[in-house]
Design an enzyme around this catalytic site. Structure first.
Site, PDB file in Angstrom:
ATOM      1  N   SER A 104      15.761  -2.430   2.401  1.00 47.04           N
ATOM      2  CA  SER A 104      14.647  -1.908   1.608  1.00 47.04           C
ATOM      3  C   SER A 104      14.470  -2.784   0.377  1.00 47.04           C
ATOM      4  O   SER A 104      15.296  -2.763  -0.534  1.00 47.04           O
ATOM      5  CB  SER A 104      14.915  -0.459   1.196  1.00 47.04           C
ATOM      6  OG  SER A 104      13.829   0.059   0.458  1.00 47.04           O
ATOM      7  N   CYS A 127       6.174  -6.592  -2.197  1.00 46.44           N
ATOM      8  CA  CYS A 127       5.001  -6.794  -3.063  1.00 46.44           C
ATOM      9  C   CYS A 127       5.373  -7.446  -4.384  1.00 46.44           C
ATOM     10  O   CYS A 127       4.502  -7.968  -5.091  1.00 46.44           O
ATOM     11  CB  CYS A 127       4.295  -5.462  -3.322  1.00 46.44           C
ATOM     12  SG  CYS A 127       3.559  -4.723  -1.840  1.00 46.44           S
ATOM     13  N   GLY A 139       3.652   1.785  10.195  1.00 47.97           N
ATOM     14  CA  GLY A 139       3.615   0.614   9.323  1.00 47.97           C
ATOM     15  C   GLY A 139       2.655  -0.470   9.750  1.00 47.97           C
ATOM     16  O   GLY A 139       1.661  -0.224  10.439  1.00 47.97           O
ATOM     17  N   TYR A 191     -11.083  11.757 -21.769  1.00 46.70           N
ATOM     18  CA  TYR A 191     -11.825  10.972 -22.757  1.00 46.70           C
ATOM     19  C   TYR A 191     -11.167  11.041 -24.125  1.00 46.70           C
ATOM     20  O   TYR A 191     -10.885  12.114 -24.664  1.00 46.70           O
ATOM     21  CB  TYR A 191     -13.273  11.465 -22.890  1.00 46.70           C
ATOM     22  CG  TYR A 191     -13.941  10.939 -24.149  1.00 46.70           C
ATOM     23  CD1 TYR A 191     -14.035   9.561 -24.372  1.00 46.70           C
ATOM     24  CD2 TYR A 191     -14.423  11.805 -25.122  1.00 46.70           C
ATOM     25  CE1 TYR A 191     -14.608   9.069 -25.535  1.00 46.70           C
ATOM     26  CE2 TYR A 191     -15.009  11.324 -26.283  1.00 46.70           C
ATOM     27  CZ  TYR A 191     -15.098   9.950 -26.494  1.00 46.70           C
ATOM     28  OH  TYR A 191     -15.656   9.456 -27.642  1.00 46.70           O
TER      29      TYR A 191
END
Length: 554
Positions: A40, A44, A287, A431
């Site tokens: 694992s 990325c 996957g 906001y």
């Protein structure tokens, strides 16, 4: 009687399936078989370690076999390659790559999570010591070693997708001059050309030599001690480089599934049903290797993304233990950093809608990521695609320095919830001046799209300008200073918005008035004014800024 579950491949899909299976049944026998050395890791994050943003290599290793075993009591076997599947006997044959021995293992349920492998075209001379791909930790190590040993002054990246763009930035952070070669006319295929042009400008601003519409055809032979390559492109131009990164895409790893005679889909991935089950009722697949239904149409798609893989792994484990859950399709929501910009998308792009002949409308909004009067505001450029009648959200794309992820995430959730563009205008989003505006970019997009559907605004796009006739009058409602600084559309007349009421004698009522401003907002005000006075009016969606992006020559 407890189940025996074998999982082929770790990382996102396989590891998620194993962890979920253990949480469902403490007695089940769970084995992960990984042909590589790592169970694992954060693939990325690989480009960001090369570029120096992630300092520690160990930070990329999310779980070791020991830590996974300790937490989940899962038998992790790295350097174990599955060679074949006997569906009738429900066994697999495994090769221990460290001892070079083979053995069989039985299963009650088998989950395939083999991932995808980098696609490397059959190019003469591509196999050399200066050419690399990036998919695994050893790939990353090899690239970093090449940079350290050979100290390249110039690198070439082939492919302008996620990995290609991230590698371009990483190499520039290393002080290396970079050429990016992309066969398509644009980088980042999930977005449309006018949005990609913002990325092209960003790449060029960071001294990247951008070569679009060309492909690598040949690598001239080099010796093992050579420190440079000669690349031949398909137009026969030559390029000298010291490092070549092949990032032209990935393909599903289906060799094991094919040898087991499992059904392969129309796009070359493993075919699965809504339960992630293959054509064999005891074998599941998850996957990057599988085809899943695209969210809007339900058509098969390949989505090599970590988010869907995690969801699929969890779902497969749930189904194995009796759940009747189904996979909720794939939106392919994704984001990429390109130097100081981020680009993100969800759903379908305009190219795909045209290819599938799906009716659509589009609008553009260019608005600040937070209140413009608060320091540090930057524009977010948003493209929204929707069905012309009911306003179903078909897709969205955004580019900007900050706040891009927030806007695409909101639209992705809205799409999955079945909301329409009419709902976007009413979303109550955070906001405060440092974070957003009272009317967020998403709200603005919903308002513009709603106005278009209701007929309160008739828009036109830059391609309409090629069909202008003497029955059209093109009016630029920006200020005179803006026009002087940036120019205006051919054959347009300039009447600033605040002078429009006093200049109506310049506008014939028997012709169609085409108004535009910088980003579309003042054009909308002008459009409503003239419409209420009886004129036939259209407003350029996204304004002059979008026109320049759509007509940029790369």
């Amino acid at each position: 009687m407890s189940k025996k579950i074998l999982i082929v491949g770790g990382v996102a899909g396989g590891a998620s399936a194993a962890a979920r299976a253990r949480r469902l049944d403490e007695q089940a026998e769970i084995i992960i078989l990984e042909r590589g050395a790592y169970i694992s890791f954060a693939n990325c994050g690989l480009p960001y370690h090369i570029g120096g943003e992630i300092k520690s290599r160990d930070a990329l290793i999310l779980q070791t076999p020991e830590s996974f075993k300790s937490r989940f009591n899962v038998d992790i076997r790295v350097q174990h390659e599955v060679l074949s599947i006997d569906k009738q006997a429900k066994t697999i044959t495994i090769k221990n790559r460290e001892t070079n021995t083979e053995y069989d293992e039985s299963y009650d349920a088998l989950i395939l999570s083999p991932g995808a492998s980098p696609f490397v075209p059959d190019i003469a001379g591509i196999d050399n010591h200066l050419t690399h791909r990036l998919r695994t930790l050893p790939d990353m190590d090899a690239i970093m070693a090449s940079i350290e040993i050979n100290k390249p002054k110039h690198a070439t990246v082939c492919g302008g997708g996620f990995i290609g763009l991230e590698m371009v930035e990483a190499l520039r952070h290393c002080g290396i001059q970079v050429t990016l070669v992309e066969f398509a006319p644009q980088v980042m295929g999930p977005v449309d050309m006018e949005m990609a042009n913002m990325l092209h400008n960003e790449l060029i601003a960071h001294d990247v030599n951008l070569v679009l519409g060309k492909a690598l055809q040949q690598v001239k032979p080099c010796n093992a001690n050579d420190s440079d390559l000669t690349l031949v492109l398909n137009d026969q131009t030559e390029l000298n480089t010291n490092l070549l990164i092949m990032a032209v895409g990935v393909k599903p790893e289906t060799s094991l599934a094919i040898t087991a005679d499992l059904e392969i889909g129309c796009l070359g991935g493993i075919k699965v049903d809504e339960f992630m089950c293959t054509s064999d009722s005891s074998i599941y697949a998850v996957g990057d290797a599988v085809e899943t239904p695209e969210y809007v149409t339900g058509h098969a798609m390949l989505a090599p993304l970590a988010g869907p893989a995690n969801r699929q792994g969890r779902l497969a484990a749930n189904v194995i233990f009796g759940a009747k859950e189904t996979y909720a399709r794939t939106q392919a929501t994704a984001i990429c950093k390109v130097f100081d910009l981020a680009v993100a998308s969800t759903g379908l792009n305009e190219k795909t809608l045209q290819k599938k002949q799906i009716p659509y409308q589009k609008i553009y909004v260019h608005a600040a990521n937070h209140a413009g009067y608060y320091p540090g505001a930057h524009p977010v450029s948003l493209k929204l695609l929707f069905s012309p009648e009911k306003g179903q959200i078909l897709g969205a794309q955004a580019v900007g320095k900050e706040g891009v992820d927030k806007r695409i995430d909101v639209i992705s959730v809205a799409q999955r919830a079945g909301m329409t563009v009419f709902d976007l205008q009413d979303l109550e989003l955070c906001y405060a001046p440092p974070f957003g505006s009272a009317r967020d970019v998403v709200n603005q997009a919903g308002l513009v799209a709603s106005n278009v559907i209701k007929g309160e605004e008739v828009e036109f796009h830059s391609d309409f300008l090629t069909s202008l006739s003497d029955q059209h009058v093109l009016v630029d409602v920006r200020g005179e200073g803006e026009v002087a600084n940036s120019g205006m559309l051919p054959n347009a007349i300039n009447i600033p918005l605040d002078q429009l009421r006093q200049s109506l004698t310049q506008l014939p009522q028997d012709k169609e008035i085409l108004v535009y401003c910088q980003v579309g907002l003042r054009g909308h005000v002008a459009s409503r004014l003239l419409t209420n006075l009886g004129y036939k009016v259209r407003n350029l969606s996204g304004g002059y800024k979008t026109y320049l992006l759509a007509n940029q020559v790369n």
